[in-house]
Design a protein around this motif. Structure first.
Motif, PDB file in Angstrom:
ATOM      1  N   LEU A   1      43.382  26.618  15.244  1.00  0.00           N
ATOM      2  CA  LEU A   1      42.586  27.836  15.198  1.00  0.00           C
ATOM      3  C   LEU A   1      43.395  29.000  15.750  1.00  0.00           C
ATOM      4  CD1 LEU A   1      39.247  26.332  16.546  1.00  0.00           C
ATOM      5  CD2 LEU A   1      39.547  27.283  14.252  1.00  0.00           C
ATOM      6  N   ARG A   2      42.968  30.216  15.439  1.00  0.00           N
ATOM      7  CA  ARG A   2      43.614  31.404  15.992  1.00  0.00           C
ATOM      8  C   ARG A   2      42.568  32.501  16.172  1.00  0.00           C
ATOM      9  NH1 ARG A   2      47.298  33.499  10.943  1.00  0.00           N
ATOM     10  NH2 ARG A   2      48.647  31.895  11.870  1.00  0.00           N
ATOM     11  N   LEU A   3      42.913  33.477  17.021  1.00  0.00           N
ATOM     12  CA  LEU A   3      42.055  34.646  17.194  1.00  0.00           C
ATOM     13  C   LEU A   3      42.467  35.716  16.197  1.00  0.00           C
ATOM     14  CD1 LEU A   3      41.736  35.076  21.083  1.00  0.00           C
ATOM     15  CD2 LEU A   3      40.140  33.981  19.503  1.00  0.00           C
ATOM     16  N   VAL A   4      41.500  36.228  15.459  1.00  0.00           N
ATOM     17  CA  VAL A   4      41.760  37.259  14.465  1.00  0.00           C
ATOM     18  C   VAL A   4      40.991  38.519  14.859  1.00  0.00           C
ATOM     19  CG1 VAL A   4      41.493  37.928  12.045  1.00  0.00           C
ATOM     20  CG2 VAL A   4      42.099  35.564  12.632  1.00  0.00           C
ATOM     21  N   GLN A   5      41.713  39.623  14.910  1.00  0.00           N
ATOM     22  CA  GLN A   5      41.077  40.896  15.238  1.00  0.00           C
ATOM     23  C   GLN A   5      40.845  41.664  13.939  1.00  0.00           C
ATOM     24  OE1 GLN A   5      43.159  43.783  17.888  1.00  0.00           O
ATOM     25  NE2 GLN A   5      41.324  43.554  19.152  1.00  0.00           N
ATOM     26  N   THR A   6      39.587  41.963  13.668  1.00  0.00           N
ATOM     27  CA  THR A   6      39.239  42.662  12.438  1.00  0.00           C
ATOM     28  C   THR A   6      39.542  44.154  12.574  1.00  0.00           C
ATOM     29  OG1 THR A   6      36.967  43.188  13.108  1.00  0.00           O
ATOM     30  CG2 THR A   6      37.361  41.007  12.144  1.00  0.00           C
ATOM     31  N   PRO A   7      39.579  44.878  11.441  1.00  0.00           N
ATOM     32  CA  PRO A   7      39.818  46.329  11.512  1.00  0.00           C
ATOM     33  C   PRO A   7      38.771  47.061  12.352  1.00  0.00           C
ATOM     34  CG  PRO A   7      40.127  45.535   9.280  1.00  0.00           C
ATOM     35  CD  PRO A   7      39.564  44.391  10.058  1.00  0.00           C
ATOM     36  N   GLU A   8      37.579  46.457  12.478  1.00  0.00           N
ATOM     37  CA  GLU A   8      36.538  47.067  13.291  1.00  0.00           C
ATOM     38  C   GLU A   8      36.700  46.778  14.779  1.00  0.00           C
ATOM     39  OE1 GLU A   8      35.689  46.679   9.220  1.00  0.00           O
ATOM     40  OE2 GLU A   8      35.883  45.011  10.640  1.00  0.00           O
ATOM     41  N   GLY A   9      37.718  45.990  15.128  1.00  0.00           N
ATOM     42  CA  GLY A   9      37.971  45.681  16.525  1.00  0.00           C
ATOM     43  C   GLY A   9      37.260  44.443  17.023  1.00  0.00           C
ATOM     44  N   GLU A  10      36.598  43.709  16.126  1.00  0.00           N
ATOM     45  CA  GLU A  10      35.903  42.487  16.514  1.00  0.00           C
ATOM     46  C   GLU A  10      36.885  41.322  16.562  1.00  0.00           C
ATOM     47  OE1 GLU A  10      32.088  39.752  15.044  1.00  0.00           O
ATOM     48  OE2 GLU A  10      32.898  41.341  13.762  1.00  0.00           O
ATOM     49  N   THR A  11      36.719  40.436  17.522  1.00  0.00           N
ATOM     50  CA  THR A  11      37.575  39.252  17.628  1.00  0.00           C
ATOM     51  C   THR A  11      36.845  38.048  17.059  1.00  0.00           C
ATOM     52  OG1 THR A  11      38.666  40.111  19.616  1.00  0.00           O
ATOM     53  CG2 THR A  11      38.866  37.759  19.192  1.00  0.00           C
ATOM     54  N   ARG A  12      37.475  37.395  16.090  1.00  0.00           N
ATOM     55  CA  ARG A  12      36.899  36.221  15.440  1.00  0.00           C
ATOM     56  C   ARG A  12      37.811  35.017  15.688  1.00  0.00           C
ATOM     57  NH1 ARG A  12      31.879  37.455  13.632  1.00  0.00           N
ATOM     58  NH2 ARG A  12      32.074  35.744  12.125  1.00  0.00           N
ATOM     59  N   ILE A  13      37.262  33.811  15.562  1.00  0.00           N
ATOM     60  CA  ILE A  13      38.075  32.603  15.693  1.00  0.00           C
ATOM     61  C   ILE A  13      38.044  31.878  14.346  1.00  0.00           C
ATOM     62  CG2 ILE A  13      36.149  31.260  16.692  1.00  0.00           C
ATOM     63  CD1 ILE A  13      38.328  29.764  18.340  1.00  0.00           C
ATOM     64  N   ARG A  14      39.233  31.737  13.744  1.00  0.00           N
ATOM     65  CA  ARG A  14      39.340  31.192  12.398  1.00  0.00           C
ATOM     66  C   ARG A  14      40.480  30.189  12.329  1.00  0.00           C
ATOM     67  NH1 ARG A  14      38.976  37.112   9.346  1.00  0.00           N
ATOM     68  NH2 ARG A  14      36.749  37.495   9.777  1.00  0.00           N
ATOM     69  N   PHE A  15      40.461  29.357  11.289  1.00  0.00           N
ATOM     70  CA  PHE A  15      41.553  28.419  11.077  1.00  0.00           C
ATOM     71  C   PHE A  15      42.811  29.171  10.638  1.00  0.00           C
ATOM     72  CE2 PHE A  15      37.950  25.449  10.471  1.00  0.00           C
ATOM     73  CZ  PHE A  15      38.316  24.522  11.435  1.00  0.00           C
ATOM     74  N   SER A  16      43.950  28.707  11.131  1.00  0.00           N
ATOM     75  CA  SER A  16      45.216  29.397  10.847  1.00  0.00           C
ATOM     76  C   SER A  16      45.567  29.364   9.366  1.00  0.00           C
ATOM     77  CB  SER A  16      46.351  28.757  11.659  1.00  0.00           C
ATOM     78  OG  SER A  16      46.094  28.837  13.029  1.00  0.00           O
ATOM     79  N   LYS A  17      45.388  28.209   8.719  1.00  0.00           N
ATOM     80  CA  LYS A  17      45.843  28.060   7.335  1.00  0.00           C
ATOM     81  C   LYS A  17      44.744  28.325   6.310  1.00  0.00           C
ATOM     82  CE  LYS A  17      49.646  24.926   8.436  1.00  0.00           C
ATOM     83  NZ  LYS A  17      50.293  23.620   8.152  1.00  0.00           N
ATOM     84  N   THR A  18      43.490  28.364   6.781  1.00  0.00           N
ATOM     85  CA  THR A  18      42.378  28.695   5.881  1.00  0.00           C
ATOM     86  C   THR A  18      41.536  29.767   6.551  1.00  0.00           C
ATOM     87  OG1 THR A  18      41.132  26.830   6.797  1.00  0.00           O
ATOM     88  CG2 THR A  18      42.317  26.452   4.721  1.00  0.00           C
ATOM     89  N   PRO A  19      42.037  31.004   6.571  1.00  0.00           N
ATOM     90  CA  PRO A  19      41.404  32.071   7.344  1.00  0.00           C
ATOM     91  C   PRO A  19      39.989  32.423   6.901  1.00  0.00           C
ATOM     92  CG  PRO A  19      43.120  32.937   5.913  1.00  0.00           C
ATOM     93  CD  PRO A  19      43.255  31.462   5.873  1.00  0.00           C
ATOM     94  N   ASN A  20      39.574  31.960   5.740  1.00  0.00           N
ATOM     95  CA  ASN A  20      38.199  32.228   5.316  1.00  0.00           C
ATOM     96  C   ASN A  20      37.193  31.311   6.012  1.00  0.00           C
ATOM     97  OD1 ASN A  20      38.915  34.310   3.542  1.00  0.00           O
ATOM     98  ND2 ASN A  20      39.312  32.871   1.873  1.00  0.00           N
ATOM     99  N   ASP A  21      37.701  30.246   6.622  1.00  0.00           N
ATOM    100  CA  ASP A  21      36.830  29.334   7.374  1.00  0.00           C
ATOM    101  C   ASP A  21      36.680  29.877   8.789  1.00  0.00           C
ATOM    102  OD1 ASP A  21      36.567  27.688   5.192  1.00  0.00           O
ATOM    103  OD2 ASP A  21      38.207  26.364   5.791  1.00  0.00           O
ATOM    104  N   ASP A  22      35.595  30.548   9.025  1.00  0.00           N
ATOM    105  CA  ASP A  22      35.342  31.250  10.284  1.00  0.00           C
ATOM    106  C   ASP A  22      34.419  30.409  11.165  1.00  0.00           C
ATOM    107  OD1 ASP A  22      34.158  33.098  12.240  1.00  0.00           O
ATOM    108  OD2 ASP A  22      35.150  34.671  11.079  1.00  0.00           O
ATOM    109  N   MET A  23      34.856  30.147  12.407  1.00  0.00           N
ATOM    110  CA  MET A  23      34.087  29.322  13.334  1.00  0.00           C
ATOM    111  C   MET A  23      33.364  30.148  14.403  1.00  0.00           C
ATOM    112  SD  MET A  23      34.474  26.065  12.531  1.00  0.00           S
ATOM    113  CE  MET A  23      34.295  26.608  10.824  1.00  0.00           C
ATOM    114  N   THR A  24      33.358  31.458  14.264  1.00  0.00           N
ATOM    115  CA  THR A  24      32.835  32.327  15.317  1.00  0.00           C
ATOM    116  C   THR A  24      31.352  32.080  15.583  1.00  0.00           C
ATOM    117  OG1 THR A  24      34.429  33.989  14.588  1.00  0.00           O
ATOM    118  CG2 THR A  24      32.731  34.696  16.150  1.00  0.00           C
TER     119      THR A  24
END
Length: 319
Positions: free
Chosen positions: A58-81
């Motif tokens: 998993l990795r932390l992804v920061q959206t353009p809106e400044g929100e922090t999401r937790i998603r899979f590294s290789k399948t970023p559409n799979d969001d676990m937030t």
């Protein structure tokens, strides 16, 4: 209430094979030494939301809106937030009685600081993130001692964390046994020298607050405010300068009992500690010897001399 502090801990740090790669990060100090004096409550947020071992990273992804999401590294559409948020909402209310928490560094769920952030295109960003679980833990329990495994390799940070754990445990025990004004005043009196060693300004500020205790009708509300003030002061690392001031202050209690040679010897040991030649254990041991020989009621109550079990040997190093 349990007679031992209960510490939350990232499950992988206990030696459980719950990491994404099927491994663990067992901490020898925690499991081989600290475990004799505390109880642990292991938590693995990623396993708790139903992820297997091994599992994709998993990795932390920061959206353009400044929100922090937790998603899979290789399948970023799979969001676990959302799943993680549901777990957090269920888990955190059960942790209010803890005396501390040890989290796994760099983890997107448990890291306390410097977790790598990514953008939505997968580009590496700055190491400015905090794990999703730990960020919520810190927000809900700002007074709770929280440290991560890597930082606990630093002797000063390790001692500070353990000291705070035992202080919070004692304070929580007062509440569990039924708060009284006398118990709170006695507690604060025992911690005066310890607070002075950590932060002189904080020590001076908390004194008048405690003196206002008689003005509070709601004793539990006072406890909540006092707990946050106390733990904020103790979170500041005790400095060599502040320790020296406290040691010199304690020395003054024996000025009428010690002869000229003894006073000179004690002062020399304290000054050698200040200069970094001796660990703090040296002047403390000498002061304890004189305290046993010339008892003083106030000094004998001070938690400063033994803020945690001495078998942990955290004062053997110079700091």
């Amino acid at each position: 209430m349990n007679t031992q502090p209960v510490i939350g801990i990232s499950g992988c740090l206990t030696g459980s094979a719950v990491r994404f790669d099927g491994g663990h990060k067992r901490m020898s100090f925690v499991m081989d030494r600290l475990a004799q004096w505390v109880m642990f409550k292991p938590v693995c947020p990623e396993m708790s939301i139903g992820l297997p071992v091994p599992r994709p990273a998993l990795r932390l992804v920061q959206t353009p809106e400044g929100e922090t999401r937790i998603r899979f590294s290789k399948t970023p559409n799979d969001d676990m937030t959302e799943k993680m948020a549901t777990f957090i909402d269920t888990c955190l209310p059960q942790l209010g009685g803890l005396s501390g928490f040890i989290v796994c560094a760099k983890s997107p769920s448990c890291g306390m600081e410097r977790v790598r952030l990514y953008d939505e295109q997968g580009n590496r960003g700055p190491k400015e993130g905090v794990g999703i679980f730990t960020a919520s833990l810190l927000e809900k329990y700002p007074w709770l001692p929280v440290e991560e495994d890597g930082r606990l390799n630093d002797p000063a940070l390790r001692e500070n964390f353990v000291e705070r754990v035992f202080a919070l445990h004692e304070l929580n025990s007062l509440r569990a046994n039924g708060l009284t004004r006398r118990a709170l005043l006695d507690f604060h009196s025992r911690y005066k020298l310890q607070l002075l060693a950590h932060h002189q300004a904080g020590y001076r500020e908390i004194g008048p607050f405690v003196a206002s205790l008689h003005e509070w009708d709601d004793l539990d509300a006072f406890f909540v405010a006092y707990r946050e003030k106390l733990m904020t002061i103790l979170k500041k690392n005790a400095s060599r300068k502040n320790h020296t001031n406290v040691l010199m202050h304690i020395q003054g209690y024996f000025r009428d009992q010690l002869n000229t040679r003894q006073r000179g010897e004690l002062r020399e040991v304290i000054l050698h500690y200040r200069a970094g030649v001796l660990p703090i254990l040296a002047p403390l041991t000498l002061l304890k010897h004189y305290l046993a020989e010339y008892p003083d009621r106030y000094l004998q109550t001070q938690n400063y001399f033994s803020p945690y079990p001495e078998d942990l040997a955290l004062r053997l190093m110079a700091y």
